[in-house]
Write a protein that holds these residues in place. Sequence first.
Motif, PDB file in Angstrom:
ATOM      1  N   GLU A 165       0.945  -0.888  -0.061  1.00 50.71           N
ATOM      2  CA  GLU A 165      -0.158   0.101   0.067  1.00 50.71           C
ATOM      3  C   GLU A 165       0.849   0.960   0.018  1.00 50.71           C
ATOM      4  OE1 GLU A 165      -2.410  -0.047   3.208  1.00 50.71           O
ATOM      5  OE2 GLU A 165      -3.885  -1.676   2.494  1.00 50.71           O
ATOM      6  N   GLY A 166       1.297   1.681  -1.241  1.00 54.17           N
ATOM      7  CA  GLY A 166       2.010   2.769  -1.467  1.00 54.17           C
ATOM      8  C   GLY A 166       3.384   2.042  -0.713  1.00 54.17           C
ATOM      9  N   SER A 167       4.182   3.042  -0.189  1.00 52.31           N
ATOM     10  CA  SER A 167       5.691   2.315   0.372  1.00 52.31           C
ATOM     11  C   SER A 167       5.531   1.699   1.517  1.00 52.31           C
ATOM     12  CB  SER A 167       6.243   3.815   0.761  1.00 52.31           C
ATOM     13  OG  SER A 167       5.763   4.598   1.629  1.00 52.31           O
ATOM     14  N   THR A 168       4.088   1.214   1.942  1.00 57.68           N
ATOM     15  CA  THR A 168       4.006   0.483   3.338  1.00 57.68           C
ATOM     16  C   THR A 168       3.791  -0.978   3.073  1.00 57.68           C
ATOM     17  OG1 THR A 168       3.553   2.331   4.602  1.00 57.68           O
ATOM     18  CG2 THR A 168       3.128   0.286   5.521  1.00 57.68           C
ATOM     19  N   SER A 169       4.685  -1.967   3.403  1.00 51.99           N
ATOM     20  CA  SER A 169       3.954  -3.476   3.257  1.00 51.99           C
ATOM     21  C   SER A 169       3.490  -3.813   4.730  1.00 51.99           C
ATOM     22  CB  SER A 169       5.293  -4.248   2.913  1.00 51.99           C
ATOM     23  OG  SER A 169       4.944  -5.622   2.897  1.00 51.99           O
ATOM     24  N   VAL A 170       2.091  -4.300   4.415  1.00 50.79           N
ATOM     25  CA  VAL A 170       1.410  -4.713   5.645  1.00 50.79           C
ATOM     26  C   VAL A 170       0.917  -6.294   5.541  1.00 50.79           C
ATOM     27  CG1 VAL A 170       0.398  -2.454   6.169  1.00 50.79           C
ATOM     28  CG2 VAL A 170      -0.848  -3.792   4.563  1.00 50.79           C
ATOM     29  N   SER A 171       0.665  -6.861   6.436  1.00 54.16           N
ATOM     30  CA  SER A 171       0.460  -8.336   6.414  1.00 54.16           C
ATOM     31  C   SER A 171      -1.073  -8.389   6.815  1.00 54.16           C
ATOM     32  CB  SER A 171       1.131  -9.048   7.738  1.00 54.16           C
ATOM     33  OG  SER A 171       0.865 -10.323   7.558  1.00 54.16           O
ATOM     34  N   ILE A 172      -1.773  -9.254   6.014  1.00 56.85           N
ATOM     35  CA  ILE A 172      -3.354  -9.003   6.097  1.00 56.85           C
ATOM     36  C   ILE A 172      -3.518 -10.625   6.220  1.00 56.85           C
ATOM     37  CG2 ILE A 172      -5.491  -8.517   5.049  1.00 56.85           C
ATOM     38  CD1 ILE A 172      -4.036  -6.180   3.639  1.00 56.85           C
ATOM     39  N   SER A 173      -4.458 -10.803   7.273  1.00 60.53           N
ATOM     40  CA  SER A 173      -4.989 -12.432   7.403  1.00 60.53           C
ATOM     41  C   SER A 173      -6.234 -12.539   6.548  1.00 60.53           C
ATOM     42  CB  SER A 173      -5.252 -12.784   8.670  1.00 60.53           C
ATOM     43  OG  SER A 173      -3.851 -12.781   9.489  1.00 60.53           O
ATOM     44  N   VAL A 174      -6.389 -13.414   5.888  1.00 62.30           N
ATOM     45  CA  VAL A 174      -7.663 -13.643   5.099  1.00 62.30           C
ATOM     46  C   VAL A 174      -8.163 -15.006   5.434  1.00 62.30           C
ATOM     47  CG1 VAL A 174      -7.125 -12.006   3.268  1.00 62.30           C
ATOM     48  CG2 VAL A 174      -6.543 -14.328   2.949  1.00 62.30           C
ATOM     49  N   SER A 175      -9.574 -15.278   5.364  1.00 67.61           N
ATOM     50  CA  SER A 175      -9.967 -16.400   5.462  1.00 67.61           C
ATOM     51  C   SER A 175      -9.729 -17.225   3.783  1.00 67.61           C
ATOM     52  CB  SER A 175     -11.463 -16.586   5.895  1.00 67.61           C
ATOM     53  OG  SER A 175     -12.369 -15.901   4.892  1.00 67.61           O
ATOM     54  N   CYS A 176      -9.693 -18.505   4.060  1.00 68.40           N
ATOM     55  CA  CYS A 176      -9.085 -18.984   2.735  1.00 68.40           C
ATOM     56  C   CYS A 176     -10.445 -19.437   2.221  1.00 68.40           C
ATOM     57  CB  CYS A 176      -7.907 -20.090   2.909  1.00 68.40           C
ATOM     58  SG  CYS A 176      -7.502 -20.971   1.186  1.00 68.40           S
ATOM     59  N   CYS A 177     -10.271 -20.369   0.867  1.00 71.02           N
ATOM     60  CA  CYS A 177     -11.415 -20.870   0.205  1.00 71.02           C
ATOM     61  C   CYS A 177     -11.576 -22.153   0.643  1.00 71.02           C
ATOM     62  CB  CYS A 177     -10.827 -20.806  -1.283  1.00 71.02           C
ATOM     63  SG  CYS A 177      -9.243 -22.007  -1.759  1.00 71.02           S
ATOM     64  N   ARG A 178     -12.852 -22.650   0.293  1.00 63.42           N
ATOM     65  CA  ARG A 178     -13.372 -24.026   0.703  1.00 63.42           C
ATOM     66  C   ARG A 178     -13.456 -24.720  -0.440  1.00 63.42           C
ATOM     67  NH1 ARG A 178     -15.768 -26.217   5.115  1.00 63.42           N
ATOM     68  NH2 ARG A 178     -17.194 -27.973   4.600  1.00 63.42           N
ATOM     69  N   LYS A 179     -12.977 -25.839  -0.959  1.00 64.72           N
ATOM     70  CA  LYS A 179     -12.740 -26.470  -2.051  1.00 64.72           C
ATOM     71  C   LYS A 179     -13.378 -27.970  -1.619  1.00 64.72           C
ATOM     72  CE  LYS A 179      -8.355 -25.678  -1.879  1.00 64.72           C
ATOM     73  NZ  LYS A 179      -6.767 -25.505  -2.153  1.00 64.72           N
ATOM     74  N   THR A 180     -14.592 -28.317  -2.321  1.00 68.44           N
ATOM     75  CA  THR A 180     -15.126 -29.530  -1.912  1.00 68.44           C
ATOM     76  C   THR A 180     -15.325 -30.551  -3.366  1.00 68.44           C
ATOM     77  OG1 THR A 180     -16.262 -28.577  -0.406  1.00 68.44           O
ATOM     78  CG2 THR A 180     -17.374 -30.532  -1.070  1.00 68.44           C
ATOM     79  N   TYR A 181     -14.815 -31.780  -3.164  1.00 67.37           N
ATOM     80  CA  TYR A 181     -14.914 -32.495  -4.211  1.00 67.37           C
ATOM     81  C   TYR A 181     -15.817 -33.780  -4.079  1.00 67.37           C
ATOM     82  CZ  TYR A 181     -10.308 -30.622  -5.571  1.00 67.37           C
ATOM     83  OH  TYR A 181      -9.174 -29.688  -5.935  1.00 67.37           O
ATOM     84  N   ARG A 182     -16.274 -34.075  -5.102  1.00 67.86           N
ATOM     85  CA  ARG A 182     -17.266 -35.448  -4.949  1.00 67.86           C
ATOM     86  C   ARG A 182     -16.327 -36.360  -5.391  1.00 67.86           C
ATOM     87  NH1 ARG A 182     -22.939 -35.846  -5.213  1.00 67.86           N
ATOM     88  NH2 ARG A 182     -22.746 -33.837  -3.961  1.00 67.86           N
ATOM     89  N   ALA A 183     -16.499 -37.690  -4.617  1.00 73.83           N
ATOM     90  CA  ALA A 183     -15.753 -39.061  -4.958  1.00 73.83           C
ATOM     91  C   ALA A 183     -16.463 -40.131  -4.904  1.00 73.83           C
ATOM     92  CB  ALA A 183     -14.397 -38.763  -4.227  1.00 73.83           C
TER      93      ALA A 183
END
Length: 343
Positions: A179-197
Amino acid sequence: MTEPGLLTEPAWLAPALNAGFAYSDRIAPRAAGQSVSAFYAGCYRHSTRTDWLQRLAAGEICRNGQQLQADVALAAGDELVWHRPPWQEGAVPVLPGPLFDNGDLLVFNKPSGLPVLPAGGFLEHTCLAQLAAGWPEARPLHRLGRFTSGLLVCARSPASRAWFSALLRESTAQHRCQEGSTSVSISVSCCRKTYRALLQPPAPGSPLLALQPSDVLGLSTPIGRCAHGHLGTIWAAAAADCPIALPARSELRLLERGERAWLADVTIATGRPHQIRIHTAAAGAPLLGDPLYAPGGVACDLALPGDGGYHLHAHRLQLPMPAAEVLELEAPLPEALRGAADG
């Protein structure tokens, strides 16, 4: 007329010759003194030393830019190039148009039988090549096995590729954003991947035997490189002496029990190679028809990762977007995975 929500049969690319390919190797100090044929036979077990001697005699191999026609000893730092002549690639399905396209992110319903990247004898008959022809800026953000069908996420811009690739790798991730000249750490919830098997009925002693439809079981067998008679090493359930074992997490929800097969949804929290195939096999219920992974999660020496016969489909995806909304997508199920495990 096709019933809504069901798959149509994909068009196919016919078998065709490719343009050949040049494979390069740099000789490490530990390989110095080996002959060319011994080096290749030791590194690439799909061919014998006799095969490599024949390729030398045909003038297909160069060392440091000079064509070789006889076996020679190698020195550290040598560059070997095998100019593989054109070969015929098998027929593959055509990638259909995207299920989702916002101008940057694209999501496709990849057909079973189409490799995502070059491997296993496929160079030009791949999803990557079809993307280059129809969606030139798009690149896949993750892999699906050749015979795994379903949701494949691609992106056009490098920034989106970095963002979504991180999300698809792990269940939670720390992303560094500029963000401009500043590097920040952001926590994000991840994706949910569901497979049929579709699974083999569990072997005696399997923890899956206690499950009833709608029950859930966590799977966490580590995955590592294990010995394989044809490839040297292969991804499989990590052995006790495996030097590098990757943690892996899946959640299996049983849908149907049958005498011939069990039907299940598997949601993955990590994206390890062949994770669902290995995890279900390690739990005593390999994918029905899987020629590679046996109960326990061990790999068969007579099979390769690209061999088909199993039914696995990337069915549902929940993907956090950079603007905080969540994209939810579903790929229609192949007929074998729509229910009725013994159908």
